[in-house]
Design an enzyme around this catalytic site. Structure first.
Site, PDB file in Angstrom:
ATOM      1  N   ASP A 233       1.273  -8.965   1.990  1.00 52.12           N
ATOM      2  CA  ASP A 233       2.450  -9.528   1.335  1.00 52.12           C
ATOM      3  C   ASP A 233       3.585  -9.764   2.337  1.00 52.12           C
ATOM      4  O   ASP A 233       4.642 -10.279   1.964  1.00 52.12           O
ATOM      5  CB  ASP A 233       2.904  -8.671   0.156  1.00 52.12           C
ATOM      6  N   SER A 234       3.337  -9.459   3.604  1.00 51.60           N
ATOM      7  CA  SER A 234       4.250  -9.890   4.669  1.00 51.60           C
ATOM      8  C   SER A 234       4.356 -11.406   4.703  1.00 51.60           C
ATOM      9  O   SER A 234       5.261 -11.951   5.346  1.00 51.60           O
ATOM     10  CB  SER A 234       3.766  -9.368   6.027  1.00 51.60           C
TER      11      SER A 234
ATOM     12  N   ASP B 183      -3.339  -7.778  -0.513  1.00 50.21           N
ATOM     13  CA  ASP B 183      -2.299  -6.873  -1.003  1.00 50.21           C
ATOM     14  C   ASP B 183      -2.054  -7.058  -2.493  1.00 50.21           C
ATOM     15  O   ASP B 183      -1.889  -8.201  -2.965  1.00 50.21           O
ATOM     16  CB  ASP B 183      -0.977  -7.133  -0.270  1.00 50.21           C
TER      17      ASP B 183
ATOM     18  N   LYS C 166      -5.242  -3.626  -1.412  1.00 49.76           N
ATOM     19  CA  LYS C 166      -4.376  -2.604  -0.815  1.00 49.76           C
ATOM     20  C   LYS C 166      -3.174  -2.373  -1.718  1.00 49.76           C
ATOM     21  O   LYS C 166      -2.599  -3.329  -2.244  1.00 49.76           O
ATOM     22  CB  LYS C 166      -3.907  -3.017   0.582  1.00 49.76           C
TER      23      LYS C 166
ATOM     24  N   GLU D  52       0.455   0.375  -2.165  1.00 47.41           N
ATOM     25  CA  GLU D  52       1.344   1.240  -1.412  1.00 47.41           C
ATOM     26  C   GLU D  52       1.696   2.508  -2.173  1.00 47.41           C
ATOM     27  O   GLU D  52       1.799   2.507  -3.405  1.00 47.41           O
ATOM     28  CB  GLU D  52       2.641   0.484  -1.077  1.00 47.41           C
TER      29      GLU D  52
ATOM     30  N   GLU E 147       1.941   3.496   8.413  1.00 50.75           N
ATOM     31  CA  GLU E 147       2.967   2.665   9.038  1.00 50.75           C
ATOM     32  C   GLU E 147       4.177   3.492   9.430  1.00 50.75           C
ATOM     33  O   GLU E 147       4.752   4.215   8.615  1.00 50.75           O
ATOM     34  CB  GLU E 147       3.397   1.533   8.105  1.00 50.75           C
TER      35      GLU E 147
END
Length: 277
Positions: free
Chosen positions: A52-53, A95, A124, A126, A193
């Site tokens: 999602d960057s 993501d 993925k 978070e 991260e």
């Protein structure tokens, strides 16, 4: 770029486990379109993260929060088409976007199914703690999951900005607990991260079945990931201290990607003397 992809086995979860067993580092890069995905695959990158960057990289957003699941599916489909064009072998991770999995396990599986149908082989998400039940729910239903701990960009406002996580004993203990819980729930990978190198190394030793992928987390992890524009020196913002410009000294993007793969494999990247903190 050559039209012929290097003859290597297709990347699967068993293949990644074999790499881990022989201490071969796993390489991962973000990609958001067909061309760069194909180039990364040809250079030997094992895992492509459609992150999602893309919100910042492709859409010019200030953070990942504004990325929609619809946008994510578009970019996953683009990446997969690129790999299909060159008979690509890389493992594709998509993501789950902010707001697409937080409300309930049922919402999470609906979102995960959409990404998998778009072509992702793994999703993925978070965070730790509350995500454990969601991870277990997805894995039990045949959806491979990559977790993400440490700095979690979707909740960067709650974390007080882009700061290293796990620096004191309490936060390191909580991060460790969450990582072990996620492994027990069936997560096959976890991105760490901006986590101190010593803690990332310790977690890697404690997580034999959950492959640690570091970004700004030292070189003691099972693998590494970078945001592709960062490692090419063409990002729109401030370059993190842990990033190396792999395009410098090379004549093409494919050479830069291949240099990144080689540096991760031989342990020369990242350098533990340079951190984000």
């Amino acid at each position: 770029m050559s039209a012929t992809t290097p003859q290597r086995p297709s990347i699967t979860l068993p293949r990644l486990a074999e790499m881990r067993a022989r201490d071969e580092k796993i390489t991962m890069l973000t990609a958001y379109d067909a061309t760069y995905a194909a180039v990364a695959d040809a250079a030997g990158v094992e895992c492509i993260l459609v992150g999602d960057s893309l919100g910042m990289v492709c859409q010019g957003l200030p953070s990942t929060v504004g990325v929609t699941l619809e946008s994510m599916c578009y970019h996953v489909q683009s990446v997969v088409r690129g790999l299909e064009r060159v008979q690509g072998r890389a493992w594709v991770i998509g993501d789950l976007t902010f707001g697409s999995y937080q409300a309930s396990k049922e919402e999470a599986i609906r979102s995960a199914v959409i990404l998998m149908q778009a072509g992702a082989q793994m999703v993925k998400l978070e965070g730790g703690g509350w995500t454990t039940d969601t991870v277990r729910f997805l894995v039990e239903r045949g959806i491979p999951v990559c977790a993400h701990l440490g700095l979690t960009p979707q909740t960067v406002h709650a974390l007080g900005g882009y700061r290293v996580q796990g620096r004191n004993d309490d936060s390191a203990s909580q991060l460790t607990t969450h990582a072990l819980e996620l492994q027990d729930a069936g997560a096959s990978m976890v991105v760490l991260e901006m986590v101190p190198a010593a803690l990332s190394t310790q977690l890697t030793q404690q997580l034999p079945t959950c492959h640690t992928i570091g970004i700004g987390a030292g070189n003691g992890t099972a693998g590494q990931v970078l945001v592709m524009p960062d490692m090419l020196g063409v990002n729109l913002g401030k370059t993190p201290k842990f990033v190396r410009n792999f395009l410098q000294g090379h004549h093409s993007v494919q050479e830069a990607f291949a240099a990144y793969v080689a540096a991760v494999k031989d342990g020369s990247f990242p350098d533990n003397t340079q951190h984000a903190w």
